[in-house]
Scaffold this active site. Structure first.
Site, PDB file in Angstrom:
ATOM      1  N   ARG A   1       0.821  -1.262   0.022  1.00 45.76           N
ATOM      2  CA  ARG A   1       0.038  -0.169   0.104  1.00 45.76           C
ATOM      3  C   ARG A   1       0.901   1.259  -0.068  1.00 45.76           C
ATOM      4  NH1 ARG A   1      -2.886  -3.838   1.711  1.00 45.76           N
ATOM      5  NH2 ARG A   1      -0.743  -4.475   2.721  1.00 45.76           N
ATOM      6  N   THR A   2       1.942   1.426   0.993  1.00 47.51           N
ATOM      7  CA  THR A   2       2.578   2.896   0.912  1.00 47.51           C
ATOM      8  C   THR A   2       3.339   2.901  -0.195  1.00 47.51           C
ATOM      9  OG1 THR A   2       2.695   2.142   3.331  1.00 47.51           O
ATOM     10  CG2 THR A   2       3.929   3.811   2.457  1.00 47.51           C
ATOM     11  N   HIS A   9       5.227   6.035  11.275  1.00 45.66           N
ATOM     12  CA  HIS A   9       4.756   6.042   9.691  1.00 45.66           C
ATOM     13  C   HIS A   9       3.965   7.242   9.714  1.00 45.66           C
ATOM     14  CE1 HIS A   9       3.475   4.232   6.409  1.00 45.66           C
ATOM     15  NE2 HIS A   9       3.074   2.889   6.847  1.00 45.66           N
TER      16      HIS A   9
HETATM   17  N1   CP Z   1      -0.153  -0.055   5.952  1.00 49.06           N
HETATM   18  C1   CP Z   1       1.133  -0.248   5.322  1.00 49.06           C
HETATM   19  O1   CP Z   1       2.099   0.570   5.775  1.00 49.06           O
HETATM   20  O2   CP Z   1       0.745  -1.227   4.515  1.00 49.06           O
HETATM   21  P1   CP Z   1       2.117  -1.605   3.585  1.00 49.06           P
HETATM   22  O3   CP Z   1       3.283  -2.269   4.313  1.00 49.06           O
HETATM   23  O4   CP Z   1       1.359  -2.646   2.534  1.00 49.06           O
HETATM   24  O5   CP Z   1       2.970  -0.561   2.705  1.00 49.06           O
END
Ligand code: CP
Length: 357
Positions: free
Chosen positions: A88-89, A171
């Site tokens: 996602r990120t 984050h």
């Molecule tokens: N929420 C999040 O950081 O997802 P990813 O690790 O898939 O980027």
């Protein structure tokens, strides 16, 4: 105040609140130049970024609007340097860059870069700055984004850094999208102020929890309830921060009781990648820290269920189609708020807010 006005040794000793002015854009508009931690965002800044995200998603609905957006940063290039796994990120930052016309490059595995040949992370990042106008970086190393922001600001090629996840620490862009989702979820029912937010799961090692817990203190009277097995409870630095901010909070092991009191529930997965010995997390009984049909039945009609994702089994898939399940929308909201942050970092807030689309 700029990062090249202060030595690294002096900067390191400052509190996060004291560091904040060093990370702002030179233009004095209060917007971030480097985005490194949640403490950089006050209420007014959060509201500005949410408004900009709403504006970008509206403009992007029409072909003409989308083409306008694709032109605004067509002269910029961004490097996505992700030395930890991400779906996602990484993808939402990539999509956000594409919306704004930013060209991108990426390293997703240090073994494919010259780090494999022994180059330091510092030299790698300095190398990226030679070719790109922004670095969006995820690292298992706490504090690396901060150190690199200082290094680049003190180099002949200062470019902004966005922290896309640093160790177990922060984050910040996830917290921005979580706030954006909560604000949108409650926009027609009185807003986020005065709500009760429950965090559940691995609160000890979840960097999203630390960042979001901090941003929630920017809203009036938001109570926070932390539900976790005792081995994974929220760490003392978060507790101390909440006490300093005089925020009402509870620490609990009873998810059902907490859900009854909640307006929003934020589930998290067990972060066993940080286990000091293999299989250590598997020995912790997490069976009481899962959200399923019984918990959903206890959630208010206008409540909402969030998760930064990825999930394992901490939210049962039977919850997915409930209108209170926000995690899919939350994920998409990440693309809009990250587009807003990138646009703001490059000084486009006023132009986009005032454009004719
Ligand atoms: N929420 C999040 O950081 O997802 P990813 O690790 O898939 O980027």
């Amino acid at each position: 105040m700029r990062l090249n006005d202060i030595s690294w040794e002096d900067f390191e000793t400052l509190s996060l609140e004291q560091k904040r002015p060093y990370l702002e854009r030179e233009e004095g508009d209060g917007l971030p130049y480097h985005t490194l931690f949640a403490q950089q965002f006050d209420r007014s800044l959060l509201e500005r970024l949410c408004a900009l995200a709403n504006r970008i998603r509206f403009i992007n609905k029409s072909r003409e609007g989308a083409l306008y957006l694709k032109s605004v940063l067509a002269h910029k290039r961004a490097m996505l340097y992700f030395s930890q796994p991400s779906s996602r990120t990484f993808l939402s930052h990539l999509a956000a860059c594409q919306i704004l016309g930013v060209t991108t490059g990426s390293v997703r595995d240090a073994a494919t870069s010259s780090e494999f040949k022994g180059e330091s992370k510092e030299d790698s990042i300095r190398t990226f700055s030679s070719y790109f106008d922004m670095i969006i970086m995820r690292s298992p190393e706490q504090g690396l984004a901060e150190k690199m922001a200082w290094e680049l600001s003190n180099s002949s090629r200062s470019i902004p850094i966005i922290n896309a996840g640093s160790g177990k620490d922060q984050h910040p862009t996830q917290a921005l999208l979580d706030i954006y989702t909560l604000v949108r979820s409650f926009e027609n029912t009185g807003g986020l102020d005065g709500r009760t937010v429950v965090f559940c799961g691995d609160l000890l090692r979840g960097r999203t929890v630390r960042s979001l817990s901090y941003l929630l203190t920017r809203y009036e009277g938001v109570k926070q309830i932390f539900v976790a097995p005792k081995e994974l409870q929220v760490p003392q630095d978060v507790i101390s921060m909440l006490e300093e901010c005089s925020v009402d909070f509870e620490v609990s092991t009873n998810l059902k009781d907490a859900v009854k009191k909640s307006d929003a529930v934020y589930m998290t997965r067990i972060q066993d990648e940080w286990d000091s010995s293999k299989g250590a997390s598997a020995k912790i009984d997490t069976s009481m820290f899962k959200f399923g049909a019984e918990e959903l039945a206890l959630l208010k009609e206008d409540g909402c269920l969030l998760h930064p994702l990825p999930r394992r089994d901490e939210i049962a898939t039977c919850c997915d189609r409930d209108p209170r399940a926000m995690y899919w929308r939350q994920m998409r909201n990440g693309m809009w708020i990250r587009a807003a942050l990138i646009a703001a970092t490059f000084g486009l807030e006023r132009e986009i807010m005032g454009c004719g689309y």
